[in-house]
Scaffold this motif. Structure first.
Motif, mmCIF file in Angstrom:
data_model
loop_
_atom_site.group_PDB
_atom_site.id
_atom_site.type_symbol
_atom_site.label_atom_id
_atom_site.label_comp_id
_atom_site.label_asym_id
_atom_site.label_seq_id
_atom_site.Cartn_x
_atom_site.Cartn_y
_atom_site.Cartn_z
ATOM 1 N N TYR A 123 0.901 -1.102 0.017
ATOM 2 C CA TYR A 123 -0.141 -0.004 -0.021
ATOM 3 C C TYR A 123 1.029 1.160 0.058
ATOM 4 C CZ TYR A 123 -4.515 -2.099 0.936
ATOM 5 O OH TYR A 123 -5.700 -2.858 0.796
ATOM 6 N N THR A 124 0.281 2.313 -0.743
ATOM 7 C CA THR A 124 0.967 3.445 -0.451
ATOM 8 C C THR A 124 0.071 4.165 0.533
ATOM 9 O OG1 THR A 124 1.536 3.853 -2.769
ATOM 10 C CG2 THR A 124 1.587 5.703 -1.540
ATOM 11 N N THR A 125 0.681 4.853 1.381
ATOM 12 C CA THR A 125 -0.045 5.606 2.603
ATOM 13 C C THR A 125 0.187 6.993 2.757
ATOM 14 O OG1 THR A 125 1.955 4.879 4.013
ATOM 15 C CG2 THR A 125 0.300 3.281 3.686
ATOM 16 N N GLY A 126 -1.048 7.793 3.395
ATOM 17 C CA GLY A 126 -0.836 8.979 3.488
ATOM 18 C C GLY A 126 -1.726 9.594 4.569
ATOM 19 N N ILE A 127 -1.491 10.551 5.279
ATOM 20 C CA ILE A 127 -2.126 11.284 6.391
ATOM 21 C C ILE A 127 -2.324 12.643 6.129
ATOM 22 C CG2 ILE A 127 -0.111 11.268 7.776
ATOM 23 C CD1 ILE A 127 -1.767 11.432 10.269
ATOM 24 N N PHE A 128 -3.625 13.207 6.317
ATOM 25 C CA PHE A 128 -3.962 14.500 6.196
ATOM 26 C C PHE A 128 -4.764 15.159 7.128
ATOM 27 C CE2 PHE A 128 -3.198 12.128 2.277
ATOM 28 C CZ PHE A 128 -2.362 12.699 1.437
ATOM 29 N N GLY A 129 -4.146 16.136 8.103
ATOM 30 C CA GLY A 129 -4.768 16.580 9.188
ATOM 31 C C GLY A 129 -4.019 16.263 10.663
ATOM 32 N N LYS A 130 -4.652 15.744 11.378
ATOM 33 C CA LYS A 130 -4.407 15.566 12.679
ATOM 34 C C LYS A 130 -3.517 14.310 13.066
ATOM 35 C CE LYS A 130 -6.010 15.848 17.482
ATOM 36 N NZ LYS A 130 -7.096 16.582 18.432
ATOM 37 N N TRP A 131 -2.669 14.314 13.716
ATOM 38 C CA TRP A 131 -1.921 12.981 14.053
ATOM 39 C C TRP A 131 -1.947 13.004 15.654
ATOM 40 C CZ3 TRP A 131 -0.327 8.358 12.962
ATOM 41 C CH2 TRP A 131 0.741 7.972 13.773
ATOM 42 N N HIS A 132 -1.225 13.713 16.236
ATOM 43 C CA HIS A 132 -1.440 13.970 17.927
ATOM 44 C C HIS A 132 -0.890 12.638 18.411
ATOM 45 C CE1 HIS A 132 -4.130 15.216 21.454
ATOM 46 N NE2 HIS A 132 -2.783 15.639 21.611
ATOM 47 N N LEU A 133 0.123 11.872 18.051
ATOM 48 C CA LEU A 133 0.699 10.721 18.676
ATOM 49 C C LEU A 133 2.315 10.884 18.669
ATOM 50 C CD1 LEU A 133 -1.226 7.967 16.915
ATOM 51 C CD2 LEU A 133 -1.568 8.859 19.242
ATOM 52 N N GLY A 134 2.727 12.271 18.626
ATOM 53 C CA GLY A 134 4.329 12.703 18.635
ATOM 54 C C GLY A 134 4.589 13.549 17.583
ATOM 55 N N ASP A 135 5.356 14.549 17.857
ATOM 56 C CA ASP A 135 5.707 15.510 16.871
ATOM 57 C C ASP A 135 7.095 15.516 16.491
ATOM 58 O OD1 ASP A 135 2.911 16.726 16.599
ATOM 59 O OD2 ASP A 135 3.578 17.929 18.385
ATOM 60 N N PHE A 177 -6.506 20.124 3.977
ATOM 61 C CA PHE A 177 -6.536 18.563 4.124
ATOM 62 C C PHE A 177 -7.288 17.844 3.378
ATOM 63 C CE2 PHE A 177 -5.835 20.303 8.984
ATOM 64 C CZ PHE A 177 -4.160 20.406 8.540
ATOM 65 N N ALA A 178 -8.545 18.153 3.126
ATOM 66 C CA ALA A 178 -9.308 17.388 2.163
ATOM 67 C C ALA A 178 -8.475 17.577 0.680
ATOM 68 C CB ALA A 178 -10.683 18.023 2.039
ATOM 69 N N ALA A 179 -8.148 18.784 0.275
ATOM 70 C CA ALA A 179 -7.531 18.744 -1.198
ATOM 71 C C ALA A 179 -6.199 17.857 -1.158
ATOM 72 C CB ALA A 179 -6.967 20.145 -1.207
ATOM 73 N N GLY A 180 -5.235 18.013 0.002
ATOM 74 C CA GLY A 180 -4.168 17.046 -0.058
ATOM 75 C C GLY A 180 -4.516 15.529 -0.108
ATOM 76 N N ALA A 181 -5.552 15.020 0.334
ATOM 77 C CA ALA A 181 -6.258 13.680 0.203
ATOM 78 C C ALA A 181 -6.685 13.340 -1.174
ATOM 79 C CB ALA A 181 -7.205 13.434 1.421
ATOM 80 N N LEU A 182 -7.326 14.484 -1.794
ATOM 81 C CA LEU A 182 -7.660 14.022 -3.206
ATOM 82 C C LEU A 182 -6.620 13.966 -4.099
ATOM 83 C CD1 LEU A 182 -10.746 14.790 -1.853
ATOM 84 C CD2 LEU A 182 -11.052 15.959 -4.093
ATOM 85 N N ASP A 183 -5.472 14.800 -3.843
ATOM 86 C CA ASP A 183 -4.302 14.777 -4.881
ATOM 87 C C ASP A 183 -3.716 13.489 -4.665
ATOM 88 O OD1 ASP A 183 -2.503 16.179 -6.404
ATOM 89 O OD2 ASP A 183 -1.155 15.950 -4.567
ATOM 90 N N PHE A 184 -3.725 12.759 -3.146
ATOM 91 C CA PHE A 184 -2.832 11.821 -2.970
ATOM 92 C C PHE A 184 -3.604 10.615 -3.678
ATOM 93 C CE2 PHE A 184 -3.103 8.003 -0.185
ATOM 94 C CZ PHE A 184 -1.518 7.784 -0.124
ATOM 95 N N ILE A 185 -4.987 10.682 -3.545
ATOM 96 C CA ILE A 185 -5.683 9.492 -4.333
ATOM 97 C C ILE A 185 -5.591 9.466 -5.659
ATOM 98 C CG2 ILE A 185 -7.931 8.795 -4.714
ATOM 99 C CD1 ILE A 185 -9.000 9.773 -1.812
ATOM 100 N N GLU A 186 -5.451 10.443 -6.345
ATOM 101 C CA GLU A 186 -5.519 10.879 -7.725
ATOM 102 C C GLU A 186 -4.062 10.181 -8.343
ATOM 103 O OE1 GLU A 186 -6.958 13.343 -11.374
ATOM 104 O OE2 GLU A 186 -6.769 14.361 -9.460
ATOM 105 N N LYS A 187 -3.109 10.464 -7.406
ATOM 106 C CA LYS A 187 -1.620 10.231 -7.583
ATOM 107 C C LYS A 187 -1.270 8.649 -7.615
ATOM 108 C CE LYS A 187 0.597 13.148 -5.235
ATOM 109 N NZ LYS A 187 1.745 13.607 -4.427
ATOM 110 N N ASN A 188 -2.104 8.122 -6.790
ATOM 111 C CA ASN A 188 -1.892 6.648 -6.388
ATOM 112 C C ASN A 188 -3.110 5.679 -6.743
ATOM 113 O OD1 ASN A 188 0.735 6.974 -4.817
ATOM 114 N ND2 ASN A 188 -0.686 8.542 -3.822
ATOM 115 N N GLN A 189 -3.843 6.277 -7.710
ATOM 116 C CA GLN A 189 -5.006 5.513 -8.082
ATOM 117 C C GLN A 189 -4.577 3.937 -8.843
ATOM 118 O OE1 GLN A 189 -6.916 6.946 -11.696
ATOM 119 N NE2 GLN A 189 -5.467 8.770 -11.466
ATOM 120 N N LYS A 190 -3.588 3.944 -9.344
ATOM 121 C CA LYS A 190 -2.930 2.531 -9.760
ATOM 122 C C LYS A 190 -2.725 1.609 -9.134
ATOM 123 C CE LYS A 190 -4.174 4.455 -14.046
ATOM 124 N NZ LYS A 190 -5.340 3.955 -14.855
ATOM 125 N N ARG A 191 -2.607 1.694 -7.711
ATOM 126 C CA ARG A 191 -2.003 0.866 -6.644
ATOM 127 C C ARG A 191 -2.947 0.894 -5.481
ATOM 128 N NH1 ARG A 191 3.867 2.295 -4.740
ATOM 129 N NH2 ARG A 191 3.283 0.837 -3.453
#
Length: 574
Positions: free
Chosen positions: A108-120, A180-194
Motif C-alpha cells: 500500500y501507499t500510505t498518506g495522512i492529512f490533518g491531525k496526528w497527535h501521537l508525537g511531533d 487537508f481534504a485537497a491533499g487527500a484528493l491529490d494523494f488519491i489521484e496520484k496513487n489510483q493505480k495501486r
C-alpha cells in the motif's frame, strides 16, 4: 505477560481494497442529521451512512490522542505509551505497529492529512510510523501551544496556516479542512493505480471554533436548543454561549460534509468507488454542551456521551449496505478488521485488544459479542477509580471515586434498559458490580504496568532524521497541566546523541534582562547570563551534549522568577 515489541509477518499477495479512514475531531454522536440533529446540514454523510454498515454502539476513548493510538494499533492506548492529550502523554512508542505500517506489507501507499497527535518529533511522527506522505499540524490542535507555527496566529490559526509536509514546514492558503481534504484528493489521484491507505483526519470541529463566514451565515440565526420540545430524552440546558458554540460547530461540520462530497465525487470520477473501503467516525464526544441524542456526558467523560460515536463503513464490492449492527464495537477493532479485509497478517508478538468486525458485517455470530470494554481518562496519568469504566453488556460500571472506595460508591447502569445512564443500580445489583470491579482492577493494573507506561517513549535529539528538533509545550512534562503558563516547572524526556549543538529558547513574552538562561541535563548544567535588554529568544551556541537518556530542564532565572520556555530548538552542528 506483556508482549513487546510488535513486529510484522509478510503479507499475502492478493488484490486488496483501497482504504480511506475519515475521522473528525470533537464531533459528537449528535452532530449529524442522521443521528437526529434538526439543525446541522450533513447530506453527504447522511447519504453515505444510509449506504453503509452502521455500527450503532461504537465506542472510543473520551479524548483525542488515546482514541487515535488505539485506532492506529488495535491496542488500548496505555499499552502504546499514550496516556493523555498533552503533559508529555501524547507520544506513541515508535515500536508500535500502525495501520499504515501493517498495510505497507501489502504494498500500500500510505498518506495522512490533518491531525496526528501521537508525537511531533522523531521517532514518533507519521513519516516515522509508516506514512509515505504526511500533511499535518502539530500537537492536539491548530492554535494550541504545541503547534508552534499556528499558535501566534490566534483567531486566524485555521486560515492560511504553515503546516508540516513530510516533516518540513510549508505555507498554505485557505481554510484548514479544505487544505487537508485537497491533499487527500491529490494523494488519491496520484496513487489510483495501486492500493492506497488514506487517513483523512480533520482537526475540525475542535476548538478554536474558526470557520469561513459563508458557512457560519447558515447558522447565525438558529436556536440550537430548539426542535426538541416533545422529546423526553434528558437534554442538558444550553446557555447562550453554548448555543453560539454550536452554531460554529455546525458550520464547521457542514464544511467537512462538503469536502467529503468532493472526496466521493473523486472516487466516482476515478472509478474507484466499488473497490474502496471508506470508514467515517469521530474521535470522542462533543467538547461543548449541545445535542448528543440525550446521552450523558461529553468529551472527557466515560459516560456514553463522551465515548459513543458514529461509525459507518462502506465497501460496495464486499458489503451489502444499509445495515445496522448493534453489537458493541470499538476503535481497537479497526486495525484487525482492516488486516482481515486486506489480507494482511496482524502484528505479532504483541497483544491486540480488538477483533475483526468482518464476521458481524457478514451476519455471523462472534464469541466475543459480550466482551468487556475499558474506558478511562484523567489528566497526565490514569487515576484509579476516577473517571474509569468497564462495560460488559448489558452492564456498565463507572468509577468517580477514591482509590480505596467501597463498591457502593460506584455507579452501575443497565445500558439496554437505561441507555442514558440515569439510574444507578449498584445497591440493587451489588454482586454484578463487584464482579465487574474485579475485572476492571485486573485490566487497569495490566495496562498501567505495561512496558510503554513503565518506560515511556523519548524524543531523539541529534539524529539525521530530524535536525533541528523543536521541543513543544504539548510534549513537555513536569507540573500538572503545562500549557501557556510562563512560571511553571517543565521538562522534555529525550534521548540525546553526542555532539555539539546550538540551542534556542523561545518565550511567549520577552523575558527581563539581567537573568540567567539555565539548561539542566542529567549529568550537568549549562547557564548563560543575559544582558539588560528584554528578549523573547535566547541562544546557547556550541553546547556539547554527551550520549544520554534523561530530561532536559530549561528555565530562565531572574530574581525569584523561573520562566519556562515556550519551545526549545536544538540543532546539532557537528
Amino acid at each position: 505477560m506483556f508482549l513487546f515489541p510488535c513486529s510484522i509477518l509478510s503479507a499475502q499477495a492478493q488484490p486488496p481494497p483501497n482504504v480511506i479512514l475519515v475521522i473528525t475531531d470533537d464531533q459528537g454522536y449528535g452532530d449529524l442529521g442522521i443521528t437526529g440533529n434538526p439543525h446541522v446540514r450533513t447530506p453527504v454523510i447522511d447519504k453515505f451512512a444510509k449506504e453503509s454498515v452502521r455500527f450503532n454502539r461504537f465506542y472510543v476513548s473520551p479524548v483525542c490522542a488515546p482514541t487515535r493510538s488505539s485506532l492506529m494499533t488495535g491496542r488500548y492506548s496505555l499499552r502504546t505509551g499514550v496516556r493523555d492529550t498533552y503533559n508529555g502523554g501524547a507520544m506513541m512508542a515508535p515500536t508500535e505497529i500502525t495501520i499504515a505500517e501493517m498495510l505497507k506489507q501489502a504494498n500500500y501507499t500510505t498518506g495522512i492529512f490533518g491531525k496526528w497527535h501521537l508525537g511531533d518529533n522523531y521517532p514518533s511522527r507519521p513519516n516515522d510510523q509508516g506514512f509515505d506522505e504526511s500533511l499535518i499540524h502539530l500537537s492536539g490542535g491548530m492554535g494550541q501551544v504545541g503547534d508552534v507555527t499556528t499558535y501566534f496566529k490566534g483567531d486566524s490559526s485555521y486560515f492560511n496556516p504553515t503546516l508540516w509536509h513530510n516533516g518540513k514546514q510549508q505555507a498554505y492558503q485557505g481554510y484548514c479542512s479544505d487544505i487537508f481534504a485537497a491533499g487527500a484528493l491529490d494523494f488519491i489521484e496520484k496513487n489510483q493505480k495501486r492500493p492506497f491507505f488514506c487517513y483523512l483526519s480533520f482537526n475540525a470541529p475542535h476548538t478554536p471554533l474558526q470557520v469561513p463566514d459563508a458557512y457560519y451565515q447558515h447558522y447565525k440565526n438558529i436556536d440550537p436548543a430548539s426542535g426538541f420540545e416533545k422529546d423526553d430524552r434528558p437534554f442538558v440546558k444550553m446557555s447562550e454561549a453554548n448555543k453560539e458554540d454550536a452554531r460554529k460547530v455546525y458550520a464547521m461540520v457542514e464544511n467537512i460534509d462538503d469536502n467529503l462530497g468532493k472526496l466521493f465525487q473523486k472516487l466516482d470520477e476515478l472509478n474507484l468507488t466499488e473497490n474502496t473501503l471508506v470508514i467515517f467516525m469521530t474521535d470522542n464526544g462533543p467538547q461543548q454542551v449541545r445535542y448528543v441524542a440525550g446521552m450523558r456526558g461529553r468529551k472527557g467523560s466515560v459516560y456514553q456521551g463522551g465515548v459513543r460515536v458514529p461509525f459507518y463503513v462502506r465497501y460496495p464490492t464486499r458489503f451489502v449496505g444499509n445495515k445496522d449492527i448493534d453489537t458493541p464495537a470499538a476503535h481497537i477493532d479497526v486495525l484487525p478488521t482492516l488486516a482481515e479485509l486486506c489480507k494482511v497478517p496482524l502484528p505479532k508478538d504483541c497483544k491486540i485488544d480488538g477483533h475483526s468486525l468482518l464476521p458481524l458485517i457478514e451476519g455471523k455470530s462472534v464469541p466475543w459479542a459480550n466482551r468487556s470494554l475499558f474506558f478511562y481518562w484523567s489528566r497526565r496519568y490514569p487515576e484509579l477509580y476516577n473517571n474509569v469504566a468497564l462495560q460488559k453488556a448489558p452492564y456498565k460500571l463507572v468509577g468517580h471515586t477514591d482509590y480505596n472506595a467501597e463498591i457502593t460508591r460506584f455507579e452501575l447502569f443497565d445500558l439496554e434498559k437505561d441507555p442514558y445512564e440515569q439510574k444507578n443500580l449498584v445497591n440493587e445489583k451489588t454482586a454484578v458490580a463487584r464482579q465487574l470491579k474485579i475485572e476492571l482492577d485486573g485490566l487497569f493494573q495490566e495496562l498501567v504496568n505495561s512496558e510503554n507506561m513503565l518506560h515511556p517513549p523519548r524524543i531523539e535529539v541529534g539524529t539525521p532524521q530530524e535536525n533541528p528538533v523543536i521541543l513543544n509545550r504539548n510534549d513537555a512534562d513536569g507540573d500538572l497541566g503545562i500549557w501557556a503558563q510562563e512560571e511553571i516547572y517543565g521538562l522534555w524526556r529525550v534521548r540525546v546523541h553526542e555532539g555539539r549543538y546550538t540551542i534556542r529558547f523561545k518565550f511567549i513574552e520577552p523575558v527581563p534582562g539581567n537573568g540567567q538562561m539555565i539548561l539542566e541535563t542529567k549529568p550537568f548544567i549549562n547557564q548563560i547570563k543575559q544582558p539588560g535588554t528584554p528578549n523573547d529568544l535566547i541562544e546557547m551556541k556550541d553546547v556539547h551534549l554527551p550520549d544520554m537518556e534523561g530530561d532536559l530542564i530549561p528555565y530562565y532565572s531572574v530574581g525569584s522568577r523561573k520562566i519556562f520556555p515556550f519551545w526549545v530548538e536544538i540543532e546539532k552542528i557537528k
